[in-house]
Design a protein around this motif. Structure first.
Motif, PDB file in Angstrom:
ATOM      1  N   ARG A 140     -43.693  77.280  30.337  1.00  6.77           N
ATOM      2  CA  ARG A 140     -44.467  77.065  31.513  1.00  6.77           C
ATOM      3  C   ARG A 140     -43.665  77.079  32.807  1.00  6.77           C
ATOM      4  O   ARG A 140     -42.721  76.194  32.721  1.00  6.77           O
ATOM      5  CB  ARG A 140     -45.561  76.173  31.124  1.00  6.77           C
ATOM      6  CG  ARG A 140     -46.641  76.421  30.338  1.00  6.77           C
ATOM      7  CD  ARG A 140     -47.320  75.287  30.008  1.00  6.77           C
ATOM      8  NE  ARG A 140     -46.784  74.174  29.588  1.00  6.77           N
ATOM      9  CZ  ARG A 140     -46.866  73.811  28.011  1.00  6.77           C
ATOM     10  NH1 ARG A 140     -47.612  74.424  27.345  1.00  6.77           N
ATOM     11  NH2 ARG A 140     -46.342  72.962  27.545  1.00  6.77           N
ATOM     12  N   MET A 141     -44.452  77.499  33.885  1.00  2.20           N
ATOM     13  CA  MET A 141     -43.798  77.354  35.231  1.00  2.20           C
ATOM     14  C   MET A 141     -43.380  75.642  35.501  1.00  2.20           C
ATOM     15  O   MET A 141     -42.330  75.321  36.218  1.00  2.20           O
ATOM     16  CB  MET A 141     -44.792  77.659  36.322  1.00  2.20           C
ATOM     17  CG  MET A 141     -45.200  79.082  36.156  1.00  2.20           C
ATOM     18  SD  MET A 141     -43.731  79.868  36.501  1.00  2.20           S
ATOM     19  CE  MET A 141     -44.505  81.548  35.733  1.00  2.20           C
ATOM     20  N   GLU A 145     -39.620  73.921  36.514  1.00  2.00           N
ATOM     21  CA  GLU A 145     -39.378  73.328  37.577  1.00  2.00           C
ATOM     22  C   GLU A 145     -38.924  71.920  37.374  1.00  2.00           C
ATOM     23  O   GLU A 145     -38.512  71.326  38.385  1.00  2.00           O
ATOM     24  CB  GLU A 145     -40.657  73.111  38.475  1.00  2.00           C
ATOM     25  CG  GLU A 145     -41.854  72.399  38.287  1.00  2.00           C
ATOM     26  CD  GLU A 145     -42.946  72.321  38.843  1.00  2.00           C
ATOM     27  OE1 GLU A 145     -42.877  72.035  40.361  1.00  2.00           O
ATOM     28  OE2 GLU A 145     -44.157  72.975  38.593  1.00  2.00           O
ATOM     29  N   ALA A 161     -40.644  79.605  40.407  1.00  7.32           N
ATOM     30  CA  ALA A 161     -41.626  79.008  39.706  1.00  7.32           C
ATOM     31  C   ALA A 161     -42.371  77.685  40.114  1.00  7.32           C
ATOM     32  O   ALA A 161     -43.712  77.744  40.015  1.00  7.32           O
ATOM     33  CB  ALA A 161     -40.981  78.334  38.251  1.00  7.32           C
ATOM     34  N   LYS A 162     -41.638  77.141  40.895  1.00  7.24           N
ATOM     35  CA  LYS A 162     -42.452  76.018  41.850  1.00  7.24           C
ATOM     36  C   LYS A 162     -43.290  76.639  42.798  1.00  7.24           C
ATOM     37  O   LYS A 162     -44.119  75.825  43.322  1.00  7.24           O
ATOM     38  CB  LYS A 162     -41.195  75.172  42.525  1.00  7.24           C
ATOM     39  CG  LYS A 162     -41.618  73.850  42.723  1.00  7.24           C
ATOM     40  CD  LYS A 162     -40.577  73.071  43.223  1.00  7.24           C
ATOM     41  CE  LYS A 162     -40.716  71.529  43.506  1.00  7.24           C
ATOM     42  NZ  LYS A 162     -39.626  70.727  43.766  1.00  7.24           N
ATOM     43  N   ARG A 170     -49.489  75.741  37.090  1.00 11.37           N
ATOM     44  CA  ARG A 170     -48.182  75.721  36.706  1.00 11.37           C
ATOM     45  C   ARG A 170     -48.142  74.969  35.367  1.00 11.37           C
ATOM     46  O   ARG A 170     -47.221  75.467  34.474  1.00 11.37           O
ATOM     47  CB  ARG A 170     -47.121  75.260  37.680  1.00 11.37           C
ATOM     48  CG  ARG A 170     -46.996  75.741  38.972  1.00 11.37           C
ATOM     49  CD  ARG A 170     -45.888  75.417  39.697  1.00 11.37           C
ATOM     50  NE  ARG A 170     -45.781  74.164  40.138  1.00 11.37           N
ATOM     51  CZ  ARG A 170     -46.358  73.781  41.447  1.00 11.37           C
ATOM     52  NH1 ARG A 170     -47.055  74.596  41.984  1.00 11.37           N
ATOM     53  NH2 ARG A 170     -46.228  72.456  41.851  1.00 11.37           N
ATOM     54  N   ASN A 178     -46.611  85.646  33.779  1.00 13.67           N
ATOM     55  CA  ASN A 178     -46.383  86.000  35.495  1.00 13.67           C
ATOM     56  C   ASN A 178     -45.728  87.360  35.330  1.00 13.67           C
ATOM     57  O   ASN A 178     -45.975  88.183  36.284  1.00 13.67           O
ATOM     58  CB  ASN A 178     -45.396  84.841  36.009  1.00 13.67           C
ATOM     59  CG  ASN A 178     -45.510  85.010  37.449  1.00 13.67           C
ATOM     60  OD1 ASN A 178     -44.476  84.869  38.321  1.00 13.67           O
ATOM     61  ND2 ASN A 178     -46.639  85.040  38.173  1.00 13.67           N
TER      62      ASN A 178
END
Lengths: 361, 160
Positions: A140-141, A145, A161-162, A170, A178
């Motif tokens: 996952r994003m 991060e 990603a952030k 996120r 994505n």
């Protein structure tokens, strides 16, 4: 610098209503339309007011169009491939759901079968091995991060990603989602292009590896065959003389979509840029690999001349459209500015300095 | 093709099971079937944060989660934040600071703020603002909300 000077001041908003009445007319029309529809629905059976998003297309009720599909939750990759193959043309995979669920609510996508892969732990790998960083499809994003190794060695992934959605989004959105959603404006693909990520897939005919710059074929379309899914991304191990950086322009800092985003990676040999890769978001039907800009940097000493040449080449390779987020002219101007910034900051990181991971504004 | 799905999960510390359509979101099930109406429906597409809940320790928009996805997982909603006897420091400080007017965004904001304080007990103002960027408030204004979160953080620090 000539390309920048020649570009006129961008005007994103072309509509200039002549009076305050004219300004409000479209909104009033929409409100009248909505309240009429609400009244109609209440004639049949009493219902509370529903926002427009869920009454679209004459359908009443939250996510009514979303109801009619089968749901499968395979527990392994091999099981996922076999159920996906079985329903190849009518199924969609759901990983984070932050794109698919919204598209289904809007009726943009109407899969007959939804295959929920969130329970497949094999797809959650996140580790550095001898051949590089392995990022499982379901990473996952929010994990990217906050991951100490990625923050330290692959900060460009954090930069991108952030910027995706909100914290809440996120914590759901995945790297494969994505990528496979294949939005030309997505933030992580330019970073993955900069890092030359290899996309590992598995389908009915077995596994294959596709370089990320060959993965996209159009808006929302990828090279994935029916029944094929992404299992992971592999990025070559970061070396000390390399650096990468991603920055996008948006009117709002958070929860916005790139007007333009540029990711750059460089490998230095002293003052010379030995190699470079540049990925650009939102200026082409797919995430764009700006090969001409890379060529303009390769073998050149880092400096104003190299930046001028790379920015001009990146602008020349872009094919932006004018839309609600910005005009084509404005986007070309942003490509010029952001390519310079991205390369400059990638070089700074390659020298051991530069912005901290995720600090791109 | 469409078959209802039986889901077993934990919500606010209690074992719960329900039957749902595959296309129902977690938010719909929480509100319409389980009558936990604390989480609100705002935009229903992941922009406003009014439906924020905590799923396995991470804040998420419950309108973007398909209800069958929570099988075997752990959900906390605003109803599970504190017992019936007392308020959570965040709830208390939102009241003290008048950090709400209409209240629609409040459950989401409080759950999002809880997610922040669980990870970072003493956030800076900037950290709070960035973290709460996914929660829209259209009437109170964010200043009072930020101050309430800071005060709750201090209250919780003092208690430890």
């Amino acid at each position: 610098m000539s390309s920048r000077a020649a570009t006129p001041t961008p005007t994103a908003l072309r509509w200039r209503p002549r009076s305050i009445e004219a300004f409000y007319r479209p909104l009033r029309r929409q409100l009248d339309h909505d309240s009429e529809r609400c009244v109609q629905s209440q004639r049949g059976r009493p219902r509370p007011f529903l926002p427009r998003a869920v009454t679209r297309g004459g359908q009443i009720g939250v996510g009514e169009s979303m109801r009619r599909f089968g749901y499968l939750a395979p527990k392994s990759v091999s099981e996922a491939v076999s159920v996906l193959a079985e329903h190849a043309n009518v199924a969609k995979l759901v990983a984070g759901g932050t794109d698919l669920v919204v598209q289904m609510k809007d009726g943009v996508r109407r899969p007959q079968v939804v295959i929920d892969i969130t329970g497949i732990d094999e797809l959650r790998t996140l580790e550095e091995r001898d051949d590089g960083l392995h990022l499982g499809a379901l990473v996952r994003m929010g994990e990217i991060e906050n991951h100490p190794l990625i923050i330290e060695k692959y900060p460009v992934l954090v930069d991108s990603a952030k910027l995706v959605g909100s914290k809440q989004v996120r914590n759901l959105a995945t790297i494969a989602g994505n990528t496979c959603n294949a939005s030309p404006g997505a933030d992580t693909p330019p970073a993955l292009i900069a890092l030359d990520a290899q996309v590992h897939t598995l389908g009915p005919t077995g596994p294959r590896v596709v370089p990320i710059d060959q993965f996209f074929v159009g808006p929302g379309r990828t090279v994935l065959e029916p029944g094929e899914l992404v299992t992971k991304f592999v990025v070559r191990k970061a070396a000390p003389n390399e650096g990468a950086y991603y920055e996008r322009h948006t009117p709002r800092k958070e929860l916005d979509i790139a007007v333009v985003g540029v990711g750059a990676w460089v490998r230095l040999n002293g003052e010379t840029i030995e190699d470079a890769r540049i990925g650009i978001a939102a200026v082409y039907p797919t995430p764009l690999r700006a090969t001409d800009a890379e060529a303009a940097l390769r073998g050149k000493p880092f400096g104003q001349a190299a930046l001028d040449a790379a920015a001009a080449a990146a602008v020349a390779q872009s094919r932006p459209i004018s839309d609600v987020r910005g005009s084509a002219e404005f986007r070309r101007w942003l490509v010029d500015v952001l390519t310079r910034r991205a390369v400059t900051n990638a070089v700074a990181r390659a020298r051991g300095g530069g912005p901290r991971a995720g600090e791109t504004h | 093709m469409t078959k209802r799905v039986h889901v077993e999960t934990r919500i606010n510390g209690r074992e719960v099971d329900f039957l749902c359509e595959p296309g129902q979101s977690l938010l719909e099930v929480l509100r319409d079937q389980l009558h936990l109406t604390g989480a609100k429906e705002g935009c229903n597409n992941g922009n406003c944060g009014a439906c924020t809940v905590i799923l396995d320790g991470r804040i998420v928009d419950s309108c973007l989660v398909l209800a069958p996805e929570v099988e075997g997982r752990e959900v906390t909603t605003i109803e599970g934040l504190a017992g019936p006897e007392h308020l959570h420091p965040l709830q208390q400080q939102f009241l003290e600071h008048a950090a709400l007017q209409c209240g629609i965004c409040t459950p989401g904001l409080i759950m999002a703020a809880k997610g922040l304080l669980d990870q970072n007990p003493a956030p800076t103002e900037e950290e709070i603002r960035l973290w709460l960027a996914g929660n829209l408030c259209r009437c109170t204004g964010y200043d009072k909300i930020i101050r309430a979160v800071q005060a709750a953080a201090q209250q919780m620090e003092a208690r430890v």
